[in-house]
Design a protein around this motif. Sequence first.
Motif, PDB file in Angstrom:
ATOM      1  N   ALA A  37      -4.792   0.871   2.150  1.00 21.29           N
ATOM      2  CA  ALA A  37      -5.486   1.218   0.572  1.00 21.29           C
ATOM      3  C   ALA A  37      -4.506   1.999  -0.277  1.00 21.29           C
ATOM      4  N   PHE A  38      -3.974   3.240   0.403  1.00 24.21           N
ATOM      5  CA  PHE A  38      -2.958   3.764   0.066  1.00 24.21           C
ATOM      6  C   PHE A  38      -1.781   3.348  -0.430  1.00 24.21           C
ATOM      7  N   MET A  39      -0.883   3.105   0.327  1.00 25.05           N
ATOM      8  CA  MET A  39       0.285   1.960   0.533  1.00 25.05           C
ATOM      9  C   MET A  39      -0.349   1.038  -0.710  1.00 25.05           C
ATOM     10  N   GLY A  40      -1.143   0.400  -0.740  1.00 23.98           N
ATOM     11  CA  GLY A  40      -0.826  -0.873  -1.381  1.00 23.98           C
ATOM     12  C   GLY A  40      -0.826  -0.196  -2.616  1.00 23.98           C
ATOM     13  N   VAL A  41      -1.597   0.565  -3.164  1.00 27.33           N
ATOM     14  CA  VAL A  41      -1.614   1.548  -4.508  1.00 27.33           C
ATOM     15  C   VAL A  41       0.475   2.351  -5.144  1.00 27.33           C
ATOM     16  N   VAL A  42       0.607   2.451  -3.868  1.00 28.02           N
ATOM     17  CA  VAL A  42       2.338   2.772  -3.512  1.00 28.02           C
ATOM     18  C   VAL A  42       2.301   2.249  -4.542  1.00 28.02           C
ATOM     19  N   ASN A  43       2.761   0.660  -3.375  1.00 23.45           N
ATOM     20  CA  ASN A  43       3.953   0.019  -3.631  1.00 23.45           C
ATOM     21  C   ASN A  43       3.987  -0.982  -4.490  1.00 23.45           C
ATOM     22  N   ALA A  44       2.509  -0.726  -5.092  1.00 27.30           N
ATOM     23  CA  ALA A  44       2.347  -1.588  -6.684  1.00 27.30           C
ATOM     24  C   ALA A  44       2.408  -0.242  -7.821  1.00 27.30           C
ATOM     25  N   PHE A  45       2.324   0.315  -7.393  1.00 22.09           N
ATOM     26  CA  PHE A  45       3.472   1.960  -8.388  1.00 22.09           C
ATOM     27  C   PHE A  45       5.076   1.907  -8.509  1.00 22.09           C
ATOM     28  N   GLY A  46       5.557   1.308  -7.278  1.00 18.53           N
ATOM     29  CA  GLY A  46       6.598   1.294  -7.637  1.00 18.53           C
ATOM     30  C   GLY A  46       6.907   0.059  -8.518  1.00 18.53           C
ATOM     31  N   MET A  47       6.244  -1.264  -9.093  1.00 25.57           N
ATOM     32  CA  MET A  47       6.494  -1.956  -9.912  1.00 25.57           C
ATOM     33  C   MET A  47       7.170  -1.621 -11.903  1.00 25.57           C
ATOM     34  N   ILE A  48       6.214  -0.263 -11.778  1.00 27.66           N
ATOM     35  CA  ILE A  48       5.802   0.476 -13.104  1.00 27.66           C
ATOM     36  C   ILE A  48       7.049   0.908 -13.448  1.00 27.66           C
ATOM     37  N   PRO A  49       6.951   1.486 -15.170  1.00 31.35           N
ATOM     38  CA  PRO A  49       7.772   1.988 -15.519  1.00 31.35           C
ATOM     39  C   PRO A  49       8.063   4.006 -14.559  1.00 31.35           C
ATOM     40  N   PRO A  50       6.851   4.334 -14.866  1.00 34.01           N
ATOM     41  CA  PRO A  50       6.819   5.604 -14.701  1.00 34.01           C
ATOM     42  C   PRO A  50       7.180   6.121 -13.559  1.00 34.01           C
ATOM     43  N   VAL A  51       7.131   4.937 -12.213  1.00 31.08           N
ATOM     44  CA  VAL A  51       8.011   5.132 -11.333  1.00 31.08           C
ATOM     45  C   VAL A  51      10.078   6.395 -10.997  1.00 31.08           C
ATOM     46  N   TYR A  52       9.987   5.622 -12.211  1.00 32.14           N
ATOM     47  CA  TYR A  52      11.604   5.764 -12.109  1.00 32.14           C
ATOM     48  C   TYR A  52      11.487   7.464 -12.867  1.00 32.14           C
ATOM     49  N   ALA A  53      10.931   7.304 -14.276  1.00 27.27           N
ATOM     50  CA  ALA A  53      10.368   8.969 -14.447  1.00 27.27           C
ATOM     51  C   ALA A  53      10.628   9.660 -13.297  1.00 27.27           C
ATOM     52  N   LEU A  54       9.397   9.659 -12.070  1.00 31.27           N
ATOM     53  CA  LEU A  54       9.267  10.711 -11.449  1.00 31.27           C
ATOM     54  C   LEU A  54      10.163  10.882 -10.683  1.00 31.27           C
ATOM     55  N   MET A  55      10.656   9.740 -10.270  1.00 26.92           N
ATOM     56  CA  MET A  55      11.996   9.914  -8.732  1.00 26.92           C
ATOM     57  C   MET A  55      13.641  10.219 -10.160  1.00 26.92           C
ATOM     58  N   GLN A  56      13.258  10.392 -11.234  1.00 27.98           N
ATOM     59  CA  GLN A  56      14.238  11.179 -11.431  1.00 27.98           C
ATOM     60  C   GLN A  56      14.103  12.780 -11.881  1.00 27.98           C
TER      61      GLN A  56
END
Lengths: 124, 502
Positions: free
Chosen positions: B294-313
């Motif tokens: 269930a959490f993998m589903g959230v993380v997988n979807a999170f990888g598709m939205i802009p905030p993930v790039y800010a977090l990764m940076q």
Amino acid sequence: MNKSILLLALLLTLVACRQTAAPNNPNVVIRVTPDHLTVGITALIVEVSDADGTAIPDARIEVRGDMNHAGMQPVFGDAQPGDQPGEYRVPFEWTMGGDWIVTITVILPDDTRTEQSFEFVVES
Amino acid sequence: MNAKAVEYPDLLRVPVLGRVLRWKYGRLVFQLPMTLIALLLIYDGFTGRPIASQNLATIAPWVHYRGLIIVALLLAGNLFCMGCPFTLPRTLAKRLSLRGGRFPRLFRNKWLAIGNLFFLFFLYEWFDLWSSPWLTAWVIIAYFVGAFVLEAVFSESAFCKYVCPLGTFNFVYSTVSPLQITARDGDICRTCVGKECLNGSYATQPVILIDAIGVDGQPTQTHTHDQNGVLGCGTELFVPQIKSNLDCTLCLDCARACPHQNVALAIRPPGSELVRENAWAKRWDLALLVICLAFMGVVNAFGMIPPVYALMQSIATSLGLTGLGWEDHTIEGIVLFLVFAIGSLALPISLTLGAAWITRQITRTKLSLREIVGNIAPAFVPIGFGIWGAHYGFHFITGFFGIIPVVHQFLLDHGITLFGLTPDWALGGSPNETVIGLVQLVMISGGALGSLIVLQRIARRLYGRRMVEGMITWALILLALTLMIVWIFSYPMEMRGSILFD
């Protein structure tokens, strides 16, 4: 941060967008106006010249944009003559944020076709 | 729904359909088209157009397969494992097999499956599998090879039961499905001599089994095992003991092998096993698989939205990765691994342990942490299904008709002009935000509500009058998951593979 990524992406795009032409293939350079790559309508400026750098004014240009994720509708653009010889203006809509591959097909007056692809990163 | 006369309609008794399903080559009817499609995808992946949205190898698995899985699980059951092309060479593998031993005991659980799911999702994101027909073709080949080798080497279907991430996903979410294998009459199973559903009815030499002996000491009922027989359950499920769809590939070999026609494919209330006591083994690996997925589903979807790039940076900068002169792709791999490891493993596992400990403290029960987690885990199925359904539904709805021009283009590229010379790329369809938003709302709210109902019923069973204390911590986690996914889907999705670090 997003803006700096965008700026860098744009700079890289502009650098990367000049593709070396094979002996008989035209040079194709693509510019975007406005230079802010976000979802919405923009214009692609396509410059076409021959191997010697001479502008090719009477080519036909076909433009197709695909997202790099499968399943998204491609976007097509109709080229119109630009302000300079060998320059073509293509109204174009980035329909979604993400990685785009724009394929430019140049059809020369002698019906020679050449295809070149360019990558863009577009923000939502 | 076990060991008693079957109470629900049995699809295997439906005229025509039942006969097709029970037919010796019934599974082949589903597997052959799927295998042809898989081979076509491999072919197009290697030889076709390199752009993902113009290639069958990328659009079919990453858009249609994933969307259809959700629909099939919701409306029927584990149809994709039933039609799995990777296990088509199973019989051949078994005949070539070393007749080897069991899969190593250490791995006879779901830990390997959790790891494989994690790596599949991580590699999918890191290598942008969705944008590469070539890599996708290799993934399909890897599945064929993996399934064949494990079938040949081990006595059971280790690939399906312990390894395959696709199968694991299907197992977990087929628990919400309305179909389940069960025994028609438990008494018949109790007196069954051969237990063919488990052991199979295949034998290299004919063997006669005696089912009943008359008063004169002579056999009155026999059946034969021979080369026309079928293999037994690859995942080692014994039909009268089946209480759950977990580990059931719906291959129906049990039904074909049973000499007493005593196996049913019964229609049941969807998700009923989630609230049934003892439907699931109370094991750490199983419970954490369901919760982590269930959490993998959230993380997988999170990888598709802009905030993930800010977090990764931000992670890359704080770890000093950007100053090392490494390529962006390498940094992306490290940072993505951390995001995925924390979000889909460390966070759910620590939340689970914490919630179980708190639950035990406030309810003052003697249940162990494992028993608490094992009992509660089914409550994470509906929300997990909703999260994945909302995400895959987005791609499915968006690209549903997109496969038509891709097939058309494929035909044109191979000189077939039967359908005209110009594919209608407008069929690709742009995202209809209203429809997508509605589907996502239904999936998420339905999932969240379903989870709360399951949780409430489990808590009532476990804690009686202390039900509220027993469920409150878990309800908060479910609520947090729901809010998180609503927040994610409130962003515009970006189909982005590249990240350029400052």
